[in-house]
Design a protein around this motif. Structure first.
Motif, short mmCIF file in Angstrom:
data_model
loop_
_atom_site.label_atom_id
_atom_site.label_comp_id
_atom_site.label_asym_id
_atom_site.label_seq_id
_atom_site.Cartn_x
_atom_site.Cartn_y
_atom_site.Cartn_z
N GLU A 113 0.83 -1.21 0.00
CA GLU A 113 0.00 0.00 0.00
C GLU A 113 0.86 1.26 0.00
O GLU A 113 0.59 2.21 -0.73
CB GLU A 113 -0.93 0.00 1.21
CG GLU A 113 -1.88 1.18 1.24
CD GLU A 113 -2.85 1.13 2.41
OE1 GLU A 113 -3.55 2.13 2.62
OE2 GLU A 113 -2.90 0.09 3.09
N ARG A 135 2.45 1.66 -3.43
CA ARG A 135 1.45 2.17 -4.39
C ARG A 135 1.26 3.67 -4.23
O ARG A 135 1.21 4.42 -5.21
CB ARG A 135 0.11 1.45 -4.18
CG ARG A 135 -0.02 0.11 -4.85
CD ARG A 135 -1.49 -0.29 -4.97
NE ARG A 135 -2.17 -0.22 -3.68
CZ ARG A 135 -2.39 -1.27 -2.90
NH1 ARG A 135 -2.00 -2.46 -3.27
NH2 ARG A 135 -3.03 -1.13 -1.76
N THR A 136 1.15 4.09 -2.98
CA THR A 136 0.95 5.52 -2.71
C THR A 136 2.13 6.34 -3.22
O THR A 136 1.95 7.39 -3.85
CB THR A 136 0.77 5.76 -1.20
OG1 THR A 136 -0.39 5.04 -0.75
CG2 THR A 136 0.60 7.24 -0.90
N TYR A 137 3.34 5.85 -2.96
CA TYR A 137 4.53 6.58 -3.43
C TYR A 137 4.55 6.67 -4.95
O TYR A 137 4.83 7.75 -5.51
CB TYR A 137 5.80 5.88 -2.94
CG TYR A 137 7.06 6.55 -3.42
CD1 TYR A 137 7.67 7.57 -2.69
CD2 TYR A 137 7.64 6.19 -4.63
CE1 TYR A 137 8.81 8.20 -3.15
CE2 TYR A 137 8.78 6.82 -5.11
CZ TYR A 137 9.36 7.83 -4.36
OH TYR A 137 10.50 8.46 -4.83
N ARG A 175 2.09 6.56 -7.07
CA ARG A 175 1.06 7.49 -7.56
C ARG A 175 1.43 8.94 -7.28
O ARG A 175 1.39 9.79 -8.17
CB ARG A 175 -0.30 7.17 -6.92
CG ARG A 175 -1.02 5.96 -7.48
CD ARG A 175 -2.48 5.98 -7.06
NE ARG A 175 -2.60 6.02 -5.60
CZ ARG A 175 -2.81 4.96 -4.82
NH1 ARG A 175 -2.92 3.76 -5.38
NH2 ARG A 175 -2.92 5.08 -3.51
N GLU A 176 1.79 9.23 -6.03
CA GLU A 176 2.04 10.62 -5.64
C GLU A 176 3.27 11.20 -6.31
O GLU A 176 3.36 12.43 -6.46
CB GLU A 176 2.18 10.71 -4.12
CG GLU A 176 0.88 10.42 -3.37
CD GLU A 176 1.04 10.58 -1.87
OE1 GLU A 176 2.20 10.71 -1.40
OE2 GLU A 176 0.01 10.55 -1.16
N ASN A 177 4.20 10.37 -6.70
CA ASN A 177 5.43 10.86 -7.34
C ASN A 177 5.44 10.64 -8.85
O ASN A 177 6.47 10.85 -9.49
CB ASN A 177 6.65 10.20 -6.70
CG ASN A 177 6.88 10.65 -5.28
OD1 ASN A 177 7.55 11.65 -5.03
ND2 ASN A 177 6.32 9.91 -4.32
N ALA A 178 4.30 10.24 -9.38
CA ALA A 178 4.13 10.09 -10.83
C ALA A 178 5.25 9.26 -11.45
O ALA A 178 5.83 9.64 -12.47
CB ALA A 178 4.05 11.47 -11.49
#
Length: 250
Positions: A54, A57-59, A61-64
Motif C-alpha cells: 500500500e 502504491r501511494t509513493y 502514484r504521488e510521485n508520478a
C-alpha cells in the motif's frame, strides 16, 4: 520519464549512473536503509521502506513514477513481491534486474538448501567453527545452535539474537581470494554458510572455499514473483528503459 530504481546493490548503482546520463530520464534510487553507511548511487536518493504494498502504491502514484526497476538483492524477496504487485495494479512497466547466480563447479563441496532453516538443519556432521556470511538479518536463524561455534561476518552488527558461541567480524568487502583464504585458515573454519547472491563482488569466498577444499552450505535464491520480467545484466536494463521511454513519449 520518471524511473524508480529499487536497491542498494552494485547493479543498482551502475544502472543509476548510466541511466542518469540518458536524455529524458529522471532517476530516483531507493535504499532500504539497512546498512548504516551505504554506498550511494548517482542522482536523487530516498532511504527507508515504503510501508508494504500500500505504501509503495501511494509513493508511485504521488510521485508520478512511470517505470520501476527492481535491482534489490536477490534475497530481498518481499520487496520484489511488493514491487511486482504494486506496479501490476497501477499498470506501471516494471523490470527485475538480477545478477546471475553462482554455479557449482569441479572442486566445490556444496550442500544446497532452500532456506536458512534448512541451512541450520544441515550443520550436524560439519566441523566447526562455522563461517556465516549471510547478512546480519539472517543470523537469528542460528541463535538456537548450541553445539557449534560461529564466526559471523557482516557490515554492521546483527540486531537479532546470536548463537551462544560466536566471534563477530565487522568488515565491508569486496575481499580478495587471498584475504578469504587467510580468514578461513586463521579461524580454522570448518564449513562456510552463505547465500547464492551471485556476482563478482562477493565471489572470492566461493573461490577460496574451492581452493581450500572447504565445505559450503549454499542457500538457494527465492524465486522471482510469478510472471515477472527479468534481466541479469545492467546493459539489458538500460535498453529496456530506452524502449519504455520511447513508448512513453508517443
Amino acid at each position: 520519464m520518471r524511473v524508480l530504481i529499487l536497491g542498494g546493490t552494485s547493479e543498482a548503482r551502475e544502472l543509476a549512473r548510466i541511466a542518469s546520463s540518458e536524455r529524458g530520464l529522471d532517476i530516483v534510487s531507493s535504499l532500504a536503509g539497512r546498512v548504516a553507511n551505504p554506498r550511494l548511487p548517482v542522482g536523487a536518493v530516498r532511504v527507508g521502506g515504503f510501508g508494504g504494498v500500500e505504501g509503495l502504491r501511494t509513493y508511485l502514484r504521488e510521485n508520478a513514477v512511470d517505470a520501476v526497476v527492481d535491482a534489490t538483492h536477490p534475497f530481498a524477496a518481499q520487496v520484489s513481491t511488493h514491487a511486482a504487485t504494486a506496479t501490476r495494479e497501477l499498470d506501471i512497466p516494471a523490470l527485475h534486474l538480477r545478477r546471475p547466480e553462482w554455479e557449482q563447479r569441479r572442486g566445490d563441496l556444496w550442500t544446497r538448501v532452500p532456506d536458512l532453516t534448512a541451512a541450520v538443519a544441515a550443520l550436524p556432521g560439519h566441523d566447526e567453527p562455522v563461517l556465516l556470511t549471510i547478512g546480519r538479518q539472517g543470523v537469528g536463524a542460528f541463535a538456537g545452535c548450541v553445539r557449534h561455534r560461529f564466526v559471523i561476518r557482516s557490515i554492521d552488527a546483527p540486531s537479532a539474537p546470536l548463537p551462544p558461541r560466536y566471534k563477530l567480524l565487522l568488515a565491508r568487502g569486496p575481499f580478495t581470494v587471498d584475504e578469504e583464504l587467510v580468514l578461513m585458515s586463521r579461524h580454522r573454519i570448518g564449513v562456510l554458510v552463505t547465500k547464492n547472491s551471485g556476482g563478482e563482488q562477493t565471489e572470492a569466498k566461493i573461490l577460496a572455499a574451492r581452493t581450500a577444499g572447504l565445505p559450503v552450505i549454499m542457500v538457494d535464491r527465492p524465486p522471482l514473483p510469478a510472471g515477472a520480467r527479468a534481466v541479469d545484466a545492467v546493459p539489458d536494463a538500460v535498453e529496456w528503459l530506452r524502449e519504455v521511454a520511447s513508448e512513453h513519449v508517443r
